[in-house]
Design a protein around this motif. Sequence first.
Motif, PDB file in Angstrom:
ATOM      1  N   PRO A 171       5.836   2.818  -6.686  1.00 56.37           N
ATOM      2  CA  PRO A 171       4.793   3.458  -7.492  1.00 56.37           C
ATOM      3  C   PRO A 171       5.234   4.838  -7.963  1.00 56.37           C
ATOM      4  CG  PRO A 171       3.945   2.757  -5.344  1.00 56.37           C
ATOM      5  CD  PRO A 171       5.416   2.581  -5.316  1.00 56.37           C
ATOM      6  N   LYS A 172       4.653   5.294  -9.082  1.00 53.05           N
ATOM      7  CA  LYS A 172       5.006   6.605  -9.634  1.00 53.05           C
ATOM      8  C   LYS A 172       4.759   7.717  -8.625  1.00 53.05           C
ATOM      9  CE  LYS A 172       4.425   5.755 -14.544  1.00 53.05           C
ATOM     10  NZ  LYS A 172       3.708   6.148 -15.756  1.00 53.05           N
ATOM     11  N   LYS A 173       3.724   7.588  -7.834  1.00 56.72           N
ATOM     12  CA  LYS A 173       3.399   8.620  -6.844  1.00 56.72           C
ATOM     13  C   LYS A 173       4.546   8.775  -5.839  1.00 56.72           C
ATOM     14  CE  LYS A 173      -0.323   9.938  -3.699  1.00 56.72           C
ATOM     15  NZ  LYS A 173      -1.630   9.563  -3.151  1.00 56.72           N
ATOM     16  N   ILE A 174       5.122   7.684  -5.402  1.00 61.11           N
ATOM     17  CA  ILE A 174       6.245   7.714  -4.450  1.00 61.11           C
ATOM     18  C   ILE A 174       7.475   8.310  -5.121  1.00 61.11           C
ATOM     19  CG2 ILE A 174       7.795   6.288  -3.060  1.00 61.11           C
ATOM     20  CD1 ILE A 174       4.982   6.563  -1.911  1.00 61.11           C
ATOM     21  N   ASN A 198      11.356  12.728  -5.975  1.00 62.57           N
ATOM     22  CA  ASN A 198      11.923  13.741  -6.867  1.00 62.57           C
ATOM     23  C   ASN A 198      11.669  15.147  -6.340  1.00 62.57           C
ATOM     24  OD1 ASN A 198      13.237  12.237  -8.807  1.00 62.57           O
ATOM     25  ND2 ASN A 198      11.448  12.051 -10.111  1.00 62.57           N
ATOM     26  N   LYS A 199      10.466  15.396  -5.808  1.00 67.55           N
ATOM     27  CA  LYS A 199      10.149  16.727  -5.276  1.00 67.55           C
ATOM     28  C   LYS A 199      11.009  17.039  -4.062  1.00 67.55           C
ATOM     29  CE  LYS A 199       6.654  19.944  -3.834  1.00 67.55           C
ATOM     30  NZ  LYS A 199       7.697  20.869  -3.482  1.00 67.55           N
ATOM     31  N   TYR A 210       5.484   2.619   1.923  1.00 66.24           N
ATOM     32  CA  TYR A 210       6.653   3.373   1.491  1.00 66.24           C
ATOM     33  C   TYR A 210       6.945   4.558   2.404  1.00 66.24           C
ATOM     34  CZ  TYR A 210       5.682   0.475  -2.484  1.00 66.24           C
ATOM     35  OH  TYR A 210       5.444  -0.604  -3.268  1.00 66.24           O
ATOM     36  N   LYS A 247       7.564  10.408  -7.561  1.00 71.93           N
ATOM     37  CA  LYS A 247       7.349  11.855  -7.722  1.00 71.93           C
ATOM     38  C   LYS A 247       7.584  12.594  -6.407  1.00 71.93           C
ATOM     39  CE  LYS A 247       4.242  11.679 -11.662  1.00 71.93           C
ATOM     40  NZ  LYS A 247       2.906  11.949 -12.195  1.00 71.93           N
ATOM     41  N   ILE A 248       7.169  12.003  -5.306  1.00 76.19           N
ATOM     42  CA  ILE A 248       7.413  12.617  -3.992  1.00 76.19           C
ATOM     43  C   ILE A 248       8.919  12.698  -3.727  1.00 76.19           C
ATOM     44  CG2 ILE A 248       7.184  12.240  -1.498  1.00 76.19           C
ATOM     45  CD1 ILE A 248       4.390  11.082  -2.085  1.00 76.19           C
ATOM     46  N   SER A 252       0.844  -1.190   0.000  1.00 74.43           N
ATOM     47  CA  SER A 252       0.000   0.000   0.000  1.00 74.43           C
ATOM     48  C   SER A 252       0.879   1.241   0.000  1.00 74.43           C
ATOM     49  CB  SER A 252      -0.902   0.002   1.232  1.00 74.43           C
ATOM     50  OG  SER A 252      -0.123   0.163   2.393  1.00 74.43           O
ATOM     51  N   PHE A 253       0.278   2.399  -0.169  1.00 72.20           N
ATOM     52  CA  PHE A 253       1.007   3.660  -0.164  1.00 72.20           C
ATOM     53  C   PHE A 253       1.736   3.846   1.161  1.00 72.20           C
ATOM     54  CE2 PHE A 253       1.270   8.240   0.587  1.00 72.20           C
ATOM     55  CZ  PHE A 253       1.963   8.630  -0.545  1.00 72.20           C
TER      56      PHE A 253
END
Length: 174
Positions: free
Chosen positions: A125-128, A133-134, A79, A130-131, A75-76
């Motif tokens: 996941p791409k969402k992780i 990278n930010k 991570y 992206k976080i 799950s999200f």
Amino acid sequence: MLFTKGDVPSVAAVLRTLTSFCDWSGLLANPDKTYIYFGGVANDVKHQILLLTGFSEGTFAFIYLGVPLHSSRNSFDTYGTLIHKIQTHLHHWTTKFFSFAGRAQLLNSVIFGLTNFWCATVLLPKKIVKIINKLCKDFFWNQEDGHRKLVFKSWSDIYSPWNEGGIDIKELLS
């Protein structure tokens, strides 16, 4: 970590190999710290394997080398450990005075090394990504609480190799 087919002959073969390794090296698996994890194995076979090995049955989820492992899809929240580790590193480094090259070196060696270690075990996941990278971008530009500082190059130029005028930071996801 050793993997085997979930039947008694396969586990017995692994035990013979472990015994041979023990005779050769003097190292022995500690039954109090060694667990067996089953997936899709009948209860009677589980019982036979546990009796044969003398080990206990482990339950998912557990942490192995700092990475949480699950028997189902992550799950999200899984991570959160990785994000927290990265945030801790970056927060500690923001109190130091680093040049752009120093910041780039820290990102490339520590943060992306940590992320690559996780990627060798689980698919991020791409969402992780992206976080992450930010977080790296904000650290590199020394941004805090969304306050933008003066920037001398675009972020896409930063990802460019040295010979193209960039700082050669590896991007996790484009």
